[in-house]
Design a protein around this motif. Structure first.
Motif, PDB file in Angstrom:
ATOM      1  N   LYS A  78      67.424 -45.160 159.488  1.00 35.98           N
ATOM      2  CA  LYS A  78      68.257 -44.140 159.914  1.00 35.98           C
ATOM      3  C   LYS A  78      69.166 -43.735 158.708  1.00 35.98           C
ATOM      4  O   LYS A  78      69.741 -44.649 157.969  1.00 35.98           O
ATOM      5  CB  LYS A  78      69.150 -44.423 161.127  1.00 35.98           C
ATOM      6  CG  LYS A  78      68.392 -44.293 162.487  1.00 35.98           C
ATOM      7  CD  LYS A  78      69.455 -44.627 163.362  1.00 35.98           C
ATOM      8  CE  LYS A  78      68.821 -44.034 164.839  1.00 35.98           C
ATOM      9  NZ  LYS A  78      69.947 -44.270 166.101  1.00 35.98           N
ATOM     10  N   TYR A  79      69.196 -42.581 158.465  1.00 36.61           N
ATOM     11  CA  TYR A  79      69.875 -41.958 157.322  1.00 36.61           C
ATOM     12  C   TYR A  79      70.009 -42.299 156.078  1.00 36.61           C
ATOM     13  O   TYR A  79      70.897 -43.121 155.467  1.00 36.61           O
ATOM     14  CB  TYR A  79      71.520 -41.888 157.977  1.00 36.61           C
ATOM     15  CG  TYR A  79      71.829 -41.561 159.253  1.00 36.61           C
ATOM     16  CD1 TYR A  79      71.837 -40.032 159.449  1.00 36.61           C
ATOM     17  CD2 TYR A  79      72.157 -42.425 160.504  1.00 36.61           C
ATOM     18  CE1 TYR A  79      71.838 -39.669 160.947  1.00 36.61           C
ATOM     19  CE2 TYR A  79      72.415 -41.941 161.508  1.00 36.61           C
ATOM     20  CZ  TYR A  79      72.167 -40.698 161.859  1.00 36.61           C
ATOM     21  OH  TYR A  79      72.391 -40.223 163.204  1.00 36.61           O
ATOM     22  N   GLN A 110      71.148 -56.442 157.937  1.00 38.08           N
ATOM     23  CA  GLN A 110      72.070 -55.157 158.334  1.00 38.08           C
ATOM     24  C   GLN A 110      73.345 -55.861 158.950  1.00 38.08           C
ATOM     25  O   GLN A 110      73.417 -56.967 159.292  1.00 38.08           O
ATOM     26  CB  GLN A 110      71.367 -54.454 159.251  1.00 38.08           C
ATOM     27  CG  GLN A 110      70.001 -53.552 158.669  1.00 38.08           C
ATOM     28  CD  GLN A 110      69.626 -52.560 159.650  1.00 38.08           C
ATOM     29  OE1 GLN A 110      69.200 -53.064 160.876  1.00 38.08           O
ATOM     30  NE2 GLN A 110      68.963 -51.599 159.192  1.00 38.08           N
ATOM     31  N   THR A 141      76.176 -40.485 154.830  1.00 37.78           N
ATOM     32  CA  THR A 141      75.595 -41.079 156.004  1.00 37.78           C
ATOM     33  C   THR A 141      76.529 -41.116 157.016  1.00 37.78           C
ATOM     34  O   THR A 141      75.988 -41.018 158.145  1.00 37.78           O
ATOM     35  CB  THR A 141      74.982 -42.479 155.602  1.00 37.78           C
ATOM     36  OG1 THR A 141      76.199 -43.127 155.228  1.00 37.78           O
ATOM     37  CG2 THR A 141      74.019 -42.453 154.363  1.00 37.78           C
ATOM     38  N   SER A 193      74.004 -47.133 155.823  1.00 38.25           N
ATOM     39  CA  SER A 193      73.532 -46.785 157.064  1.00 38.25           C
ATOM     40  C   SER A 193      72.538 -47.905 157.726  1.00 38.25           C
ATOM     41  O   SER A 193      72.434 -48.827 156.728  1.00 38.25           O
ATOM     42  CB  SER A 193      72.786 -45.512 157.102  1.00 38.25           C
ATOM     43  OG  SER A 193      71.383 -45.659 156.806  1.00 38.25           O
ATOM     44  N   ASP A 243      75.659 -36.632 164.836  1.00 35.82           N
ATOM     45  CA  ASP A 243      74.684 -37.046 165.753  1.00 35.82           C
ATOM     46  C   ASP A 243      74.886 -37.609 167.035  1.00 35.82           C
ATOM     47  O   ASP A 243      74.233 -38.111 167.885  1.00 35.82           O
ATOM     48  CB  ASP A 243      73.430 -37.722 164.985  1.00 35.82           C
ATOM     49  CG  ASP A 243      72.621 -36.765 164.066  1.00 35.82           C
ATOM     50  OD1 ASP A 243      72.860 -35.661 163.978  1.00 35.82           O
ATOM     51  OD2 ASP A 243      71.725 -37.453 163.512  1.00 35.82           O
ATOM     52  N   ARG A 301      76.343 -54.130 161.666  1.00 40.26           N
ATOM     53  CA  ARG A 301      76.692 -52.860 162.773  1.00 40.26           C
ATOM     54  C   ARG A 301      78.083 -52.946 162.757  1.00 40.26           C
ATOM     55  O   ARG A 301      78.762 -53.723 162.836  1.00 40.26           O
ATOM     56  CB  ARG A 301      75.999 -53.175 163.777  1.00 40.26           C
ATOM     57  CG  ARG A 301      74.394 -53.359 163.810  1.00 40.26           C
ATOM     58  CD  ARG A 301      73.966 -53.736 165.215  1.00 40.26           C
ATOM     59  NE  ARG A 301      72.286 -53.952 164.961  1.00 40.26           N
ATOM     60  CZ  ARG A 301      71.481 -52.936 165.029  1.00 40.26           C
ATOM     61  NH1 ARG A 301      71.835 -51.964 165.549  1.00 40.26           N
ATOM     62  NH2 ARG A 301      70.309 -53.252 164.916  1.00 40.26           N
ATOM     63  N   GLU A 350      76.191 -40.676 167.397  1.00 46.79           N
ATOM     64  CA  GLU A 350      75.688 -42.202 167.271  1.00 46.79           C
ATOM     65  C   GLU A 350      76.792 -43.026 167.884  1.00 46.79           C
ATOM     66  O   GLU A 350      78.183 -42.824 167.459  1.00 46.79           O
ATOM     67  CB  GLU A 350      75.251 -42.697 165.656  1.00 46.79           C
ATOM     68  CG  GLU A 350      74.169 -42.022 165.169  1.00 46.79           C
ATOM     69  CD  GLU A 350      72.799 -42.656 165.453  1.00 46.79           C
ATOM     70  OE1 GLU A 350      72.570 -43.265 166.499  1.00 46.79           O
ATOM     71  OE2 GLU A 350      71.874 -41.881 164.975  1.00 46.79           O
ATOM     72  N   HIS A 392      76.867 -47.722 163.909  1.00 47.65           N
ATOM     73  CA  HIS A 392      76.441 -47.054 162.472  1.00 47.65           C
ATOM     74  C   HIS A 392      76.673 -48.476 161.680  1.00 47.65           C
ATOM     75  O   HIS A 392      76.857 -49.539 162.199  1.00 47.65           O
ATOM     76  CB  HIS A 392      77.414 -46.111 161.925  1.00 47.65           C
ATOM     77  CG  HIS A 392      77.212 -45.461 160.456  1.00 47.65           C
ATOM     78  ND1 HIS A 392      75.994 -44.844 160.152  1.00 47.65           N
ATOM     79  CD2 HIS A 392      77.998 -45.248 159.412  1.00 47.65           C
ATOM     80  CE1 HIS A 392      76.098 -44.509 158.990  1.00 47.65           C
ATOM     81  NE2 HIS A 392      77.222 -44.751 158.599  1.00 47.65           N
ATOM     82  N   LEU A 451      69.461 -48.449 158.117  1.00 53.03           N
ATOM     83  CA  LEU A 451      67.938 -47.715 157.693  1.00 53.03           C
ATOM     84  C   LEU A 451      67.010 -48.425 158.814  1.00 53.03           C
ATOM     85  O   LEU A 451      67.291 -49.454 159.208  1.00 53.03           O
ATOM     86  CB  LEU A 451      67.740 -48.312 156.459  1.00 53.03           C
ATOM     87  CG  LEU A 451      68.622 -47.651 155.153  1.00 53.03           C
ATOM     88  CD1 LEU A 451      68.238 -48.385 153.838  1.00 53.03           C
ATOM     89  CD2 LEU A 451      67.960 -46.312 155.085  1.00 53.03           C
ATOM     90  N   ARG A 511      76.852 -37.663 158.759  1.00 51.83           N
ATOM     91  CA  ARG A 511      75.793 -37.414 159.734  1.00 51.83           C
ATOM     92  C   ARG A 511      75.619 -38.146 160.715  1.00 51.83           C
ATOM     93  O   ARG A 511      75.035 -37.856 162.239  1.00 51.83           O
ATOM     94  CB  ARG A 511      74.248 -37.540 158.760  1.00 51.83           C
ATOM     95  CG  ARG A 511      74.274 -36.629 157.818  1.00 51.83           C
ATOM     96  CD  ARG A 511      73.346 -36.839 156.478  1.00 51.83           C
ATOM     97  NE  ARG A 511      72.120 -37.272 156.923  1.00 51.83           N
ATOM     98  CZ  ARG A 511      71.263 -38.452 156.082  1.00 51.83           C
ATOM     99  NH1 ARG A 511      71.858 -38.897 154.952  1.00 51.83           N
ATOM    100  NH2 ARG A 511      70.064 -38.361 156.451  1.00 51.83           N
ATOM    101  N   ALA A 512      75.916 -39.578 160.809  1.00 49.44           N
ATOM    102  CA  ALA A 512      76.024 -40.292 162.141  1.00 49.44           C
ATOM    103  C   ALA A 512      76.837 -39.922 163.013  1.00 49.44           C
ATOM    104  O   ALA A 512      76.446 -39.820 164.349  1.00 49.44           O
ATOM    105  CB  ALA A 512      76.284 -41.708 161.518  1.00 49.44           C
TER     106      ALA A 512
END
Ligand code: GRF
Length: 230
Positions: free
Chosen positions: A120-121, A157, A126, A116, A133, A159, A135, A138, A118, A129-130
């Motif tokens: 977030k989640y 990260q 994960t 995720s 929501d 994306r 999103e 992610h 972070l 949940r994304a």
């Protein structure tokens, strides 16, 4: 005559499942694109498929149920890891929460890859949940491990977009594609001695890293807004 400085290139990997991230590390070492050594692969699941990816001499596994407590299991795991003298310990799909004493024992050398962006989640599920929501984006994070779950400083990260109609499996597969290059890019910094954790701050080349690096489409890490890769 002064001794040649050694590179911090000894990597221990903690796994619980299939081990695709471990395989990405092994492949990169074989291809000569990650100058490192795997010194051991450690698991809380003796049947984990990931263990099969390395020769038996490199495997350590045990069942937590054979130990009196979480602390006792983590102490045995920690002793086995320490015996291999790793510079870095990478949690790559290690699904068991590490107790505080273990984290403190290896603090500054302990990295985790989490699916995720972070903060977030943190935790499990994960991808679902994304999606739930709504999103638009992610991804995955590599972070230093601290006692609080998925809360250590994020080094880098990657994306990915969330597409209309994605279910958790489709999104997980898209994230996994960027997890592997993300983890390898961070490990290249780590084994080159460029990455460190000082207290609660991550440093790159001795300078505090206040914002996570980002993986670009060429598989290189960039500081946000920077012209070139780090
Ligand atoms: C990855 O999604 C990783 O981010 C998460 O668990 C999964 C492990 O996959 N922590 P694999 O075992 O490396 O294939």
């Amino acid at each position: 005559m002064s001794a040649t400085p050694t590179r911090p290139d000894r990597i221990a990997v903690l796994v619980s499942g299939r081990g695709s991230n471990l395989q990405a590390i092994l492949d990169a070492i074989d291809a000569g694109t990650l100058p490192a050594h795997i010194v051991g692969v450690f698991s809380d699941k003796p049947s984990a498929a990931a263990l099969e990816r390395v020769e038996p001499a490199l495997r350590w596994s045990a069942s937590p149920k054979d130990y009196a407590s979480r602390e006792a299991f983590d102490a045995a795991l920690g002793d086995a890891i320490e015996a291999t003298q790793p510079d870095w310990i990478v949690c790559a799909g290690y699904l068991r929460i590490l107790c505080d004493a273990f984290v403190e024992r290896f603090q500054g050398r302990l990295l985790n890859i989490h699916p995720s962006l972070l903060p977030k989640y943190p935790g499990l599920r994960t991808h679902a949940r994304a999606i739930a929501d709504g999103e638009a984006e992610h991804g995955a994070s590599v972070h230093f491990v601290i006692p609080e779950l998925d809360a250590g400083t994020v080094v880098a990260q990657a994306r990915v977009p969330v597409r209309p109609g994605d279910d958790a499996d489709a999104l997980a597969a898209r994230v996994l594609e960027v997890e592997h290059p993300l983890l390898l890019a961070v490990l290249r910094l780590a084994v080159a001695g460029r990455l460190a954790e000082r207290g609660t701050t991550t440093t790159l080349d001795g300078h505090a890293l206040f914002t996570p690096l980002l993986l670009d489409s060429a598989g290189a890490l960039r500081a946000p807004g920077a012209d070139g890769p780090v």
